[in-house]
Design a protein around this motif. Structure first.
Motif, short mmCIF file in Angstrom:
data_model
loop_
_atom_site.label_atom_id
_atom_site.label_comp_id
_atom_site.label_asym_id
_atom_site.label_seq_id
_atom_site.Cartn_x
_atom_site.Cartn_y
_atom_site.Cartn_z
N HIS A 184 -4.98 -17.95 175.86
CA HIS A 184 -5.59 -19.14 175.27
C HIS A 184 -7.02 -19.33 175.76
O HIS A 184 -7.92 -19.69 174.99
N LEU A 185 -7.29 -19.09 177.05
CA LEU A 185 -8.65 -19.21 177.57
C LEU A 185 -9.57 -18.17 176.95
O LEU A 185 -10.73 -18.46 176.63
N LEU A 186 -9.06 -16.94 176.79
CA LEU A 186 -9.88 -15.88 176.21
C LEU A 186 -10.22 -16.15 174.75
O LEU A 186 -11.24 -15.68 174.25
N LYS A 187 -9.37 -16.91 174.06
CA LYS A 187 -9.61 -17.23 172.65
C LYS A 187 -10.31 -18.56 172.46
O LYS A 187 -10.64 -18.90 171.34
N SER A 188 -10.50 -19.33 173.53
CA SER A 188 -11.12 -20.65 173.38
C SER A 188 -12.44 -20.71 174.14
O SER A 188 -13.49 -20.33 173.62
N CYS A 189 -12.40 -21.15 175.39
CA CYS A 189 -13.64 -21.38 176.11
C CYS A 189 -14.32 -20.09 176.57
O CYS A 189 -15.53 -20.08 176.79
N LEU A 190 -13.58 -19.00 176.73
CA LEU A 190 -14.16 -17.73 177.17
C LEU A 190 -14.35 -16.74 176.02
O LEU A 190 -14.55 -15.55 176.27
N SER A 191 -14.26 -17.20 174.79
CA SER A 191 -14.44 -16.29 173.66
C SER A 191 -15.92 -15.97 173.49
O SER A 191 -16.81 -16.74 173.86
N ARG A 192 -16.19 -14.82 172.90
CA ARG A 192 -17.58 -14.38 172.72
C ARG A 192 -18.22 -14.94 171.47
O ARG A 192 -19.42 -14.90 171.32
N SER A 193 -17.42 -15.45 170.54
CA SER A 193 -17.96 -15.99 169.29
C SER A 193 -17.30 -17.33 169.00
O SER A 193 -16.13 -17.54 169.34
#
Length: 840
Positions: A651-660
């Motif tokens: 969830h973090l990689l797809k939300s606040c830590l996503s690149r786009s």
């Protein structure tokens, strides 16, 4: 386990040492106020009757004592309360409201149904074949009573049948009852459940059709009023209570169901709509309307925790002001708008919408831990492996600001820590009074603790939290043992330089993040979890075998013509030894799993500390990282650390830590969390999390885009080629399918079809070259199909699965070619990193 929690609106703890059950809770307008708002009526097995009118505490109200309207001590235990135009209380029996005519039906312990018209006794009837009392409910539409007997079947008795049956002055058996005057009491219909029923309910939601809901130990049944089954749902948990209520969809019913995992589940018939985490295991659940909120969920636990909660987000109590007919000063409006936007940003950061009451605490606790060990150890276990067990004294000062009656101090520590005494009952304290409580703490285990914190509560739960140039090196044989020493070192640095008044002091970490050592701890914990599941499966198999042998032996023993046992007794003894050995092995594995989880928590704490020092994370970002990597306090068979952390990190990689910003719109998956097959996916996500934090990623609970900050790369760390990692995250299913297809040996017919499919793919590529070639290829394909049909008629009957397998095989080959093309574009340095790091 759900990621959402039920929001507390009002809560209270009822008495000390009292017990409650599913019939001890009732809601309604008990005082006939006519306002449409409910009150809560609670009775306990100690004979205490209480009535509450709950409302949330406000800043000007320092106490919640005015929420209790009545408290009466009755001479007998209360096992059920119900409400009509009066509150009726039944002692040692089960009482039930009958229609709207003030009729009451009481089921006694010997199976007699007694009917009362207000306080007047009407008649009584004994149920046939009665052994033990079960749940009882009344159906208004059919004018009948529904119960579950000790034979594990649902039975329905009409009221007119009960009224004309034989009078039950004394209990009679079925033969005597048929010979006496009156009609024999028979059930209108019966339905075999095959299991014990916890509760039965008939909601009055429709005048056309009535539904009967029965909650079993392993299944949930929905019946029609004529005994036919509407639906049946198998439960994967141990239920504790339930409550049906009206649904907005016609022909369906909503059900609130609680289980022993502290979960509140909302079903629409058999479809799960919502799940929320509760603070305790309820034994009774109701829905009530109160002045400030409607539709609150009221729950009562067996030890007296009464709670009013709601699901979803916090409601807004804002009321729009009246519009004044005056000229607008745009400068003042602009200034006010900026101020309000600042307040909104601050409120969004704290994730708290409801204002908190700033009331002065009645008690103040001060805990002082001695800096020296006790000269004479006070540990309960004096020695462990031939070595003395030391202890340290803890002194707790309790100071009251107002009068307190009979305070009770409770001390709680996490294993392997233990205390000499965990409960203290103190005398009443006056205003300004101060008391001191002393106890000793010691280590009760062969492994170090994950934390040295403890909780002390007085009268109510009030957790006490401990607040978390040159280079220093800490070395240890195990990675997780460094945690406590590193934490203490950082805290002492902060205290020391704060006492000197140094404002520019800052702790930092420049070495590489020790992910390989951390992953070894993760792998050990996961291996023990897999072993626990294997032991459980083997125990189930051996238990089934043991019961089958028992049945065969019982059949041989009951046979009138005895025959040889055929070594069944030897097989039974061997199976019994296997069951005992597996049980011992499972118990040993459980103890090792507890130790492994404690070590995993220590290693995770150390990883979070190193990440925060590496990137200089603030308290909010550190709290988010801790909640992500430490979502559980203990492992359960239903939910473990690995799947919880994988979901949170994803969830973090797809939300606040996503690149786009496009990836931030992806919603969190609501599928069930299951134990993974291996740790490759979790290791890859944790590595990617550390890499994005190293590139300046910012942890936040809002959906705003990440603003890159200054990158602080440690010595010996290099960036991970994210394009290759992310491209390999998507097609694991295709690779698995390709592996499965390769294992199967296709027949000649399948090969001929694959050849024809290859020809068809070549034809599609040659369509652009010319129409003549296309027509010739199509004619060849038709002729090949006709020849294949003439050779064998079985080829036309091939299952669609073989055709799909060939297509998947081709697609897997194409995808493999695409992957090789992408990997060839990466540099030599990236390839070396991939060979060193592997899938991780």
């Amino acid at each position: 386990m759900s990621l959402f929690k039920a929001r507390d609106w009002w809560a209270s703890v009822l008495g000390e040492g009292e017990e409650f059950d599913q019939g001890c809770l009732c809601v309604g307008d008990v005082d006939n106020s006519g306002s449409g708002y409910d009150k809560i009526v609670v009775g306990s097995f100690m004979g205490m009757l209480r009535i509450f009118s709950p409302h949330p505490a406000k800043p000007e109200e320092p106490t919640e004592a005015d929420a209790q309207l009545l408290e009466v001590q009755l001479p007998d235990p209360i096992i059920q309360v119900d409400m009509g135009k009066f509150v009726s209380i039944c002692h040692m029996k089960e009482q039930l409201k009958y229609r709207g005519h003030h009729f009451i039906c009481i089921q006694s312990m010997d199976g007699m149904l007694m009917f009362f018209e207000q306080e007047t006794y009407a008649f009584g009837r004994f149920l046939p074949g009665f052994l033990l009392p079960g749940p009882l409910s009344y159906c208004i539409r059919t004018d009948s009573f529904i119960t579950v007997s000790s034979t594990r079947q649902v039975e329905c008795y009409r009221y007119e049948t009960l009224a004309v049956a034989t009078d039950a002055d004394t209990r009679q058996d079925s033969d005597q009852q048929s010979k006496s005057s009156g009609k024999r009491l028979t059930a209108d219909w019966t339905l075999v459940l095959g299991e014990e029923a916890l509760d039965i309910c008939v909601p009055n939601t429709s005048s056309v059709m009535s539904s009967i809901f029965v909650l079993g130990e392993r299944n949930f049944f929905g019946l029609k009023d004529n005994g036919q089954i509407r639906f049946m749902k198998k439960l994967e948990f141990n239920p504790s209570c339930f409550l049906p209520y009206g649904s907005v969809s016609e022909g369906s019913t909503n059900i609130l169901m609680c289980n022993h995992n502290n979960m509140l589940l909302v079903y629409q018939d058999v479809t799960l709509k919502w799940a929320a985490q509760l603070s305790c295991v309820p034994v009774a659940v109701r829905i009530a309307n109160f002045p400030e909120l409607r539709g609150l969920v009221v729950t009562l636990s067996s030890d007296g925790h009464l709670q009013c909660s709601y699901m979803g987000t916090d409601p807004s109590f804002f009321t729009a002001p009246k519009v004044d007919a005056r000229e607008v000063n745009y400068d003042e409006v602009d200034t006010e708008m900026k101020m309000l936007q600042k307040v909104i940003r601050e409120a969004t950061k704290t994730q708290d919408i409801l204002p908190r009451a700033e009331t002065e605490e009645e008690l103040t606790l001060t805990a002082i831990v001695s800096s020296n060990l006790d000269e004479v150890s006070c540990a309960v276990i004096p020695e462990m492996n031939g070595m003395p067990v030391p202890s340290v004294t803890v002194k707790v000062k309790i100071k009251s600001r107002s009068a307190v009656q009979s305070p009770k101090v409770t001390v709680c520590v996490q294993p392997p820590l233990a205390v000499t005494q965990d409960q203290f009952v103190l005398d009443s304290m006056g205003s300004g009074c101060e008391l001191v409580v002393r106890f000793s703490a010691f280590l009760n285990g062969h492994y170090p603790p994950a934390d040295l914190c403890g909780d002390i509560a007085v009268s109510y739960s009030s957790a006490t939290e401990l607040n978390p140039a040159e280079r220093y090196r800490i070395q240890s044989e195990s990675f997780e043992d460094i945690w406590l020493v590193a934490k203490e070192l950082v805290q002492r640095f902060v205290r020391h330089f704060a006492s000197l008044g140094a404002k520019d002091f800052q702790n930092s970490f420049t070495g590489p993040i020790p992910l390989p050592e951390y992953f070894e701890t993760v792998d050990h914990h996961f291996e023990l979890r897999v072993n626990a599941q294997k032991y459980q499966d083997l125990l189930s198999e051996r238990a089934v075998q043991f019961r089958a042998i028992q049945r065969r032996l019982l059949t041989r023993f009951k046979d009138k013509t005895p025959g040889p046992l055929q070594n069944l007794d030897t097989l039974m003894e061997g199976t019994y030894r296997q069951v005992i050995a597996l049980a011992d092995a499972a118990e040993d594995n459980r103890e090792r799993l507890i130790q492994a989880f404690t070590r995993l928590r220590s290693a995770t704490h150390l990883l979070i500390l190193l990440l925060s020092l590496w990137q200089g994370l603030g308290s909010e970002q550190t709290a988010i990282l801790e909640a992500t990597l430490l979502p559980l306090l203990q492992d359960t068979p239903q939910l473990g650390w690995e799947e919880s952390v994988d979901a949170a990190v994803s969830h973090l990689l797809k939300s606040c830590l996503s690149r786009s910003p496009k990836d931030q719109a992806i919603s969190l998956s609501t599928g069930p969390l299951t134990i993974p097959k291996d740790m490759s996916r979790l290791k890859k996500h944790i590595t990617l999390l550390c890499d994005r934090l190293g590139k300046g990623g910012r942890l936040s609970l809002t959906s705003e885009a990440n603003v890159p900050t200054t990158v602080m790369m440690p010595v010996g760390c290099e960036s991970i080629p994210e394009p290759i990692v992310e491209q390999e995250e998507e097609p694991p299913l295709q690779q698995d399918a390709a592996k499965y297809i390769k294992k199967k040996q296709p027949s000649k017919r399948i090969k001929s079809k694959s050849d024809s499919s290859k020809e068809s793919s070549r034809e599609k590529k040659e369509k652009d070259s010319g129409k003549e070639k296309v027509s010739s290829k199509e004619s060849k394909r038709e002729s090949s199909k006709e020849s294949s049909k003439r050779e064998s008629t079985k080829e036309s009957k091939e299952p669609s699965k073989d055709r799909e397998s060939t297509r998947e095989k081709e697609s897997s080959k194409e995808s493999g070619k695409e992957k090789t093309k992408v990997s060839r574009k990466s540099s030599v340095k990236v390839k070396e990193k991939k060979s060193d790091a592997g899938d991780g």
